[in-house]
Write a protein that holds these residues in place. Structure first.
Motif, PDB file in Angstrom:
ATOM      1  N   TRP A 131      26.103  20.989  47.306  1.00 37.27           N
ATOM      2  CA  TRP A 131      26.937  22.124  46.646  1.00 37.27           C
ATOM      3  C   TRP A 131      26.784  21.872  45.081  1.00 37.27           C
ATOM      4  CZ3 TRP A 131      31.165  20.727  43.570  1.00 37.27           C
ATOM      5  CH2 TRP A 131      31.634  19.489  44.161  1.00 37.27           C
ATOM      6  N   ARG A 132      26.922  20.465  44.808  1.00 37.64           N
ATOM      7  CA  ARG A 132      27.118  20.135  43.230  1.00 37.64           C
ATOM      8  C   ARG A 132      25.356  20.352  42.991  1.00 37.64           C
ATOM      9  NH1 ARG A 132      29.851  15.174  40.091  1.00 37.64           N
ATOM     10  NH2 ARG A 132      29.813  16.246  38.037  1.00 37.64           N
ATOM     11  N   LYS A 133      24.632  19.758  43.619  1.00 40.78           N
ATOM     12  CA  LYS A 133      23.227  19.719  43.321  1.00 40.78           C
ATOM     13  C   LYS A 133      22.766  21.116  42.868  1.00 40.78           C
ATOM     14  CE  LYS A 133      21.281  15.613  45.805  1.00 40.78           C
ATOM     15  NZ  LYS A 133      20.252  15.345  46.737  1.00 40.78           N
ATOM     16  N   ARG A 134      23.151  22.050  43.730  1.00 37.78           N
ATOM     17  CA  ARG A 134      22.851  23.414  43.481  1.00 37.78           C
ATOM     18  C   ARG A 134      23.356  24.029  42.216  1.00 37.78           C
ATOM     19  NH1 ARG A 134      20.589  27.214  46.854  1.00 37.78           N
ATOM     20  NH2 ARG A 134      21.374  26.083  48.845  1.00 37.78           N
ATOM     21  N   ALA A 135      24.610  23.728  41.867  1.00 39.75           N
ATOM     22  CA  ALA A 135      25.213  24.209  40.543  1.00 39.75           C
ATOM     23  C   ALA A 135      24.493  23.694  39.556  1.00 39.75           C
ATOM     24  CB  ALA A 135      26.595  23.918  40.830  1.00 39.75           C
ATOM     25  N   ILE A 136      24.328  22.378  39.580  1.00 41.39           N
ATOM     26  CA  ILE A 136      23.642  21.538  38.475  1.00 41.39           C
ATOM     27  C   ILE A 136      22.379  22.298  38.105  1.00 41.39           C
ATOM     28  CG2 ILE A 136      22.542  19.550  37.401  1.00 41.39           C
ATOM     29  CD1 ILE A 136      25.155  17.960  38.866  1.00 41.39           C
ATOM     30  N   VAL A 137      21.488  22.329  39.128  1.00 41.92           N
ATOM     31  CA  VAL A 137      20.237  23.051  39.093  1.00 41.92           C
ATOM     32  C   VAL A 137      20.186  24.328  38.307  1.00 41.92           C
ATOM     33  CG1 VAL A 137      18.230  23.395  40.368  1.00 41.92           C
ATOM     34  CG2 VAL A 137      18.820  21.225  40.650  1.00 41.92           C
ATOM     35  N   ASN A 138      20.953  25.149  38.985  1.00 42.02           N
ATOM     36  CA  ASN A 138      21.026  26.400  38.834  1.00 42.02           C
ATOM     37  C   ASN A 138      21.669  26.828  37.539  1.00 42.02           C
ATOM     38  OD1 ASN A 138      20.035  27.629  41.241  1.00 42.02           O
ATOM     39  ND2 ASN A 138      22.250  28.014  42.002  1.00 42.02           N
ATOM     40  N   GLY A 139      22.461  25.922  37.055  1.00 40.24           N
ATOM     41  CA  GLY A 139      22.780  25.967  35.487  1.00 40.24           C
ATOM     42  C   GLY A 139      21.820  25.286  34.734  1.00 40.24           C
ATOM     43  N   VAL A 140      21.080  24.478  34.892  1.00 38.23           N
ATOM     44  CA  VAL A 140      20.011  23.775  33.991  1.00 38.23           C
ATOM     45  C   VAL A 140      19.148  24.986  34.122  1.00 38.23           C
ATOM     46  CG1 VAL A 140      18.189  22.194  33.984  1.00 38.23           C
ATOM     47  CG2 VAL A 140      20.604  21.700  34.119  1.00 38.23           C
ATOM     48  N   CYS A 141      18.748  25.621  35.095  1.00 36.46           N
ATOM     49  CA  CYS A 141      17.264  26.791  35.036  1.00 36.46           C
ATOM     50  C   CYS A 141      17.730  27.776  34.523  1.00 36.46           C
ATOM     51  CB  CYS A 141      17.144  27.242  36.444  1.00 36.46           C
ATOM     52  SG  CYS A 141      16.466  25.611  37.496  1.00 36.46           S
ATOM     53  N   ASP A 142      19.311  28.347  34.301  1.00 33.84           N
ATOM     54  CA  ASP A 142      19.770  29.348  33.705  1.00 33.84           C
ATOM     55  C   ASP A 142      19.320  28.979  32.186  1.00 33.84           C
ATOM     56  OD1 ASP A 142      20.244  30.837  35.835  1.00 33.84           O
ATOM     57  OD2 ASP A 142      22.559  30.530  35.833  1.00 33.84           O
ATOM     58  N   ALA A 143      19.992  27.925  31.847  1.00 35.10           N
ATOM     59  CA  ALA A 143      19.834  27.532  30.452  1.00 35.10           C
ATOM     60  C   ALA A 143      18.630  27.490  29.803  1.00 35.10           C
ATOM     61  CB  ALA A 143      20.749  26.207  30.341  1.00 35.10           C
ATOM     62  N   LEU A 144      17.426  26.833  30.734  1.00 36.97           N
ATOM     63  CA  LEU A 144      16.238  26.909  30.166  1.00 36.97           C
ATOM     64  C   LEU A 144      15.662  28.161  30.218  1.00 36.97           C
ATOM     65  CD1 LEU A 144      15.020  23.726  32.413  1.00 36.97           C
ATOM     66  CD2 LEU A 144      15.225  23.829  29.787  1.00 36.97           C
ATOM     67  N   GLU A 145      15.998  28.974  31.089  1.00 35.16           N
ATOM     68  CA  GLU A 145      15.188  30.372  30.818  1.00 35.16           C
ATOM     69  C   GLU A 145      15.854  31.237  29.736  1.00 35.16           C
ATOM     70  OE1 GLU A 145      14.332  31.298  35.661  1.00 35.16           O
ATOM     71  OE2 GLU A 145      16.611  31.524  34.800  1.00 35.16           O
ATOM     72  N   ILE A 146      16.891  30.974  29.543  1.00 31.59           N
ATOM     73  CA  ILE A 146      17.568  31.659  28.408  1.00 31.59           C
ATOM     74  C   ILE A 146      17.039  31.113  27.006  1.00 31.59           C
ATOM     75  CG2 ILE A 146      19.722  32.246  26.906  1.00 31.59           C
ATOM     76  CD1 ILE A 146      21.116  32.443  29.619  1.00 31.59           C
ATOM     77  N   HIS A 147      16.878  29.800  27.022  1.00 29.31           N
ATOM     78  CA  HIS A 147      16.509  29.107  25.715  1.00 29.31           C
ATOM     79  C   HIS A 147      15.077  29.399  25.510  1.00 29.31           C
ATOM     80  CE1 HIS A 147      15.955  25.647  22.744  1.00 29.31           C
ATOM     81  NE2 HIS A 147      14.843  25.500  23.654  1.00 29.31           N
ATOM     82  N   ALA A 148      14.137  29.453  26.598  1.00 28.43           N
ATOM     83  CA  ALA A 148      12.861  29.705  26.445  1.00 28.43           C
ATOM     84  C   ALA A 148      12.600  31.030  25.811  1.00 28.43           C
ATOM     85  CB  ALA A 148      11.886  29.490  27.697  1.00 28.43           C
ATOM     86  N   GLN A 149      13.552  32.055  26.358  1.00 32.05           N
ATOM     87  CA  GLN A 149      13.190  33.464  25.764  1.00 32.05           C
ATOM     88  C   GLN A 149      13.533  33.662  24.551  1.00 32.05           C
ATOM     89  OE1 GLN A 149      15.043  36.235  28.708  1.00 32.05           O
ATOM     90  NE2 GLN A 149      14.725  37.922  27.259  1.00 32.05           N
TER      91      GLN A 149
END
Length: 196
Positions: A37-55
């Motif tokens: 559950w923590r892996k999923r939260a970390i990965v989703n948080g990192v992915c959200d941050a990366l998507e926003i950052h790239a945009q």
């Protein structure tokens, strides 16, 4: 935004460096032994941050840098690197932490990001600070406005992922808020509840 407000904004290069630091620090919380559950939260948080950052970079930073630099190889390869990162993120989002390939794919994403960050921090950001000296704060203000719009599109996802990434801090903060609310309630209201 007025010129005065723009002058109070952090520079776009400072904001980009903070984004890099945030993602890399969050990725260090991920271990093969981390609960699913923590892996999923970390990965989703990192992915959200990366998507926003790239945009944000593609909409605001890269066009400004493109105008200032005639033809830069590092800048040219930045957009395809974002595309590769998005492809890896899509694969991660399509599988769950129970998949044996999940850990390896996340670590691959972080390696791709670390390589991209190294290029930006050693080439593009110093170039921007030299060539766009007078535009850095207005660009930072524009990035802040756009970030708020993008964050507003997914507030619950961000809150849930942050809580899963930092469960102890979330528990402490939540407990403190509940105690503060309880303390702020009038005594008569608290006493009335006890009689029921």
């Amino acid at each position: 935004m007025s010129t005065d407000a723009s002058s109070l904004s952090p520079s776009i290069t400072s904001m980009i460096r903070l984004d890099h630091m945030h993602v890399l620090a969050a990725s260090h919380r991920y271990h093969a032994s981390t609960p699913w559950w923590r892996k999923r939260a970390i990965v989703n948080g990192v992915c959200d941050a990366l998507e926003i950052h790239a945009q944000l970079e593609e909409e605001i930073f890269y066009p400004a840098l493109d105008r200032a630099l005639d033809s830069d190889e590092t800048l040219k390869k930045s957009r395809p690197e974002h595309d590769q990162m998005r492809a890896t993120i899509a694969k991660l989002r399509a599988m769950g932490p129970e998949n044996a390939a999940y850990d390896g794919l996340f670590f691959q994403l972080i390696r791709e990001v670390a390589h991209h960050v190294a290029d930006e921090e050693t080439v593009l950001l110093p170039d921007a600070e030299r060539m766009l000296k007078n535009e850095l704060q207005p660009l930072g203000a524009a990035m802040t406005r756009r970030r708020m719009q993008l964050l507003g599109e997914r507030p619950m996802d961000i809150a849930v992922n942050a809580a899963g990434t930092f469960p102890i801090a979330t528990l402490l903060l939540g407990s403190t808020i509940l105690l503060a609310i309880r303390h702020c309630l009038p005594r008569s209201r608290r006493a009335g509840r006890g009689r029921s």
